[in-house]
Design an enzyme around this catalytic site. Sequence first.
Site, mmCIF file in Angstrom:
data_model
loop_
_atom_site.group_PDB
_atom_site.id
_atom_site.type_symbol
_atom_site.label_atom_id
_atom_site.label_comp_id
_atom_site.label_asym_id
_atom_site.label_seq_id
_atom_site.Cartn_x
_atom_site.Cartn_y
_atom_site.Cartn_z
ATOM 1 N NE ARG A 72 -59.045 9.203 13.240
ATOM 2 C CZ ARG A 72 -59.195 9.605 11.980
ATOM 3 N NH1 ARG A 72 -60.277 9.276 11.300
ATOM 4 N NH2 ARG A 72 -58.273 10.337 11.408
ATOM 5 N NE ARG B 44 -57.864 5.972 7.268
ATOM 6 C CZ ARG B 44 -56.951 6.858 7.665
ATOM 7 N NH1 ARG B 44 -56.076 7.330 6.805
ATOM 8 N NH2 ARG B 44 -56.912 7.280 8.903
ATOM 9 C CE LYS C 269 -51.233 14.171 12.492
ATOM 10 N NZ LYS C 269 -52.055 13.606 13.473
ATOM 11 N NE ARG D 2 -51.346 9.742 16.685
ATOM 12 C CZ ARG D 2 -52.207 9.457 15.746
ATOM 13 N NH1 ARG D 2 -53.426 9.119 16.048
ATOM 14 N NH2 ARG D 2 -51.861 9.500 14.496
ATOM 15 N NE ARG E 298 -58.852 11.093 5.805
ATOM 16 C CZ ARG E 298 -57.861 11.308 6.672
ATOM 17 N NH1 ARG E 298 -56.938 12.202 6.421
ATOM 18 N NH2 ARG E 298 -57.835 10.631 7.800
HETATM 19 P P1 ADP Z 1 -54.799 10.193 11.608
HETATM 20 O O1 ADP Z 1 -55.393 9.941 10.270
HETATM 21 O O2 ADP Z 1 -55.802 10.274 12.708
HETATM 22 O O3 ADP Z 1 -53.748 11.278 11.646
HETATM 23 P P2 ADP Z 1 -52.740 8.110 11.711
HETATM 24 O O4 ADP Z 1 -52.705 7.669 10.305
HETATM 25 O O5 ADP Z 1 -51.582 8.887 12.221
HETATM 26 O O6 ADP Z 1 -54.110 8.849 12.006
HETATM 27 O O7 ADP Z 1 -52.957 6.852 12.669
HETATM 28 C C1 ADP Z 1 -54.020 5.956 12.462
HETATM 29 C C2 ADP Z 1 -54.259 5.121 13.704
HETATM 30 O O8 ADP Z 1 -53.048 4.439 14.068
HETATM 31 C C3 ADP Z 1 -54.645 5.890 14.952
HETATM 32 O O9 ADP Z 1 -56.023 6.161 14.999
HETATM 33 C C4 ADP Z 1 -54.206 4.924 16.045
HETATM 34 O O10 ADP Z 1 -55.108 3.870 16.180
HETATM 35 C C5 ADP Z 1 -52.912 4.355 15.484
HETATM 36 N N1 ADP Z 1 -51.728 5.138 15.886
HETATM 37 C C6 ADP Z 1 -50.882 5.836 15.073
HETATM 38 N N2 ADP Z 1 -49.899 6.434 15.767
HETATM 39 C C7 ADP Z 1 -50.113 6.131 17.078
HETATM 40 C C8 ADP Z 1 -49.464 6.458 18.307
HETATM 41 N N3 ADP Z 1 -48.370 7.250 18.338
HETATM 42 N N4 ADP Z 1 -49.981 5.966 19.446
HETATM 43 C C9 ADP Z 1 -51.072 5.179 19.444
HETATM 44 N N5 ADP Z 1 -51.745 4.840 18.341
HETATM 45 C C10 ADP Z 1 -51.283 5.296 17.153
#
Ligand code: ADP
Length: 216
Positions: free
Chosen positions: A171, A160, A13, A87, A127
Amino acid sequence: MRIVLLGCPGAGKGSLASLILEKHHIPYLSTGAYFRKEVADNTDLGKEIKHYMESGLLVPDSVTMRVASKMLEAPENENYLLDGFPRTVNQAMMLDELTTKLGRPLQVILNLYVKDDEVVYRRLTGRQICSKCGAIYHTRNHPSKVEGVCDVCGANLVIRKDDQLESVKIRLNEYYRLTEPMVDYYKMKGNLIELDAELDSEVLLEEVNSLLEKYK
Ligand code: ADP
Ligand code: ZN
């Protein structure tokens, strides 16, 4: 133009979002990026959500909705690319309600889907991120020139916490448990556009750009 980008962790994404933004200059709204900064700055909110983020669990809806509503209500965010929100089914329903109230309904909902779990594991477990400038690398797909060292600024690369294997498993589990039902919710409403995340990024981008032509 109001776009939502959905997809499981590791679907890509973030990279698709930056490609879209090169052409369409709209605000980029990412709950994940917002949360990460709060944790890095060690704010009250950051302290409250750190544990969830690092272990790979979703932040509770009540907290997420507070943050997302503020972003979406801001006058300058009439158009946007929304990444990482919603989400859960609950978040999606509240998003519908809020955008209707604001008179700014969602226009394009893109879902980057990955057929094969293995692909997701492979992408997520290599990553690396620069500890200083934030540049992103991947041990197999996009390695730095010198192992463990940033090409841009020479600082150390780190993994990370939520990219470590245990967190990746959590996740993905969160995704299947909470987010996939939400994708079905959009499918049922009939306004979801499916994109194959394994396509070459240039091909994907072309597909997306021709879709977005309609909304300019
Ligand atoms: P990824 O790298 O999995 O795409 P993001 O950077 O979008 O993750 O988000 C990192 C973390 O932030 C998620 O694992 C979650 O803990 C939290 N988070 C982000 N957006 C949301 C959401 N809409 N609802 C709940 N938790 C969220
Ligand atoms: Zn760097």
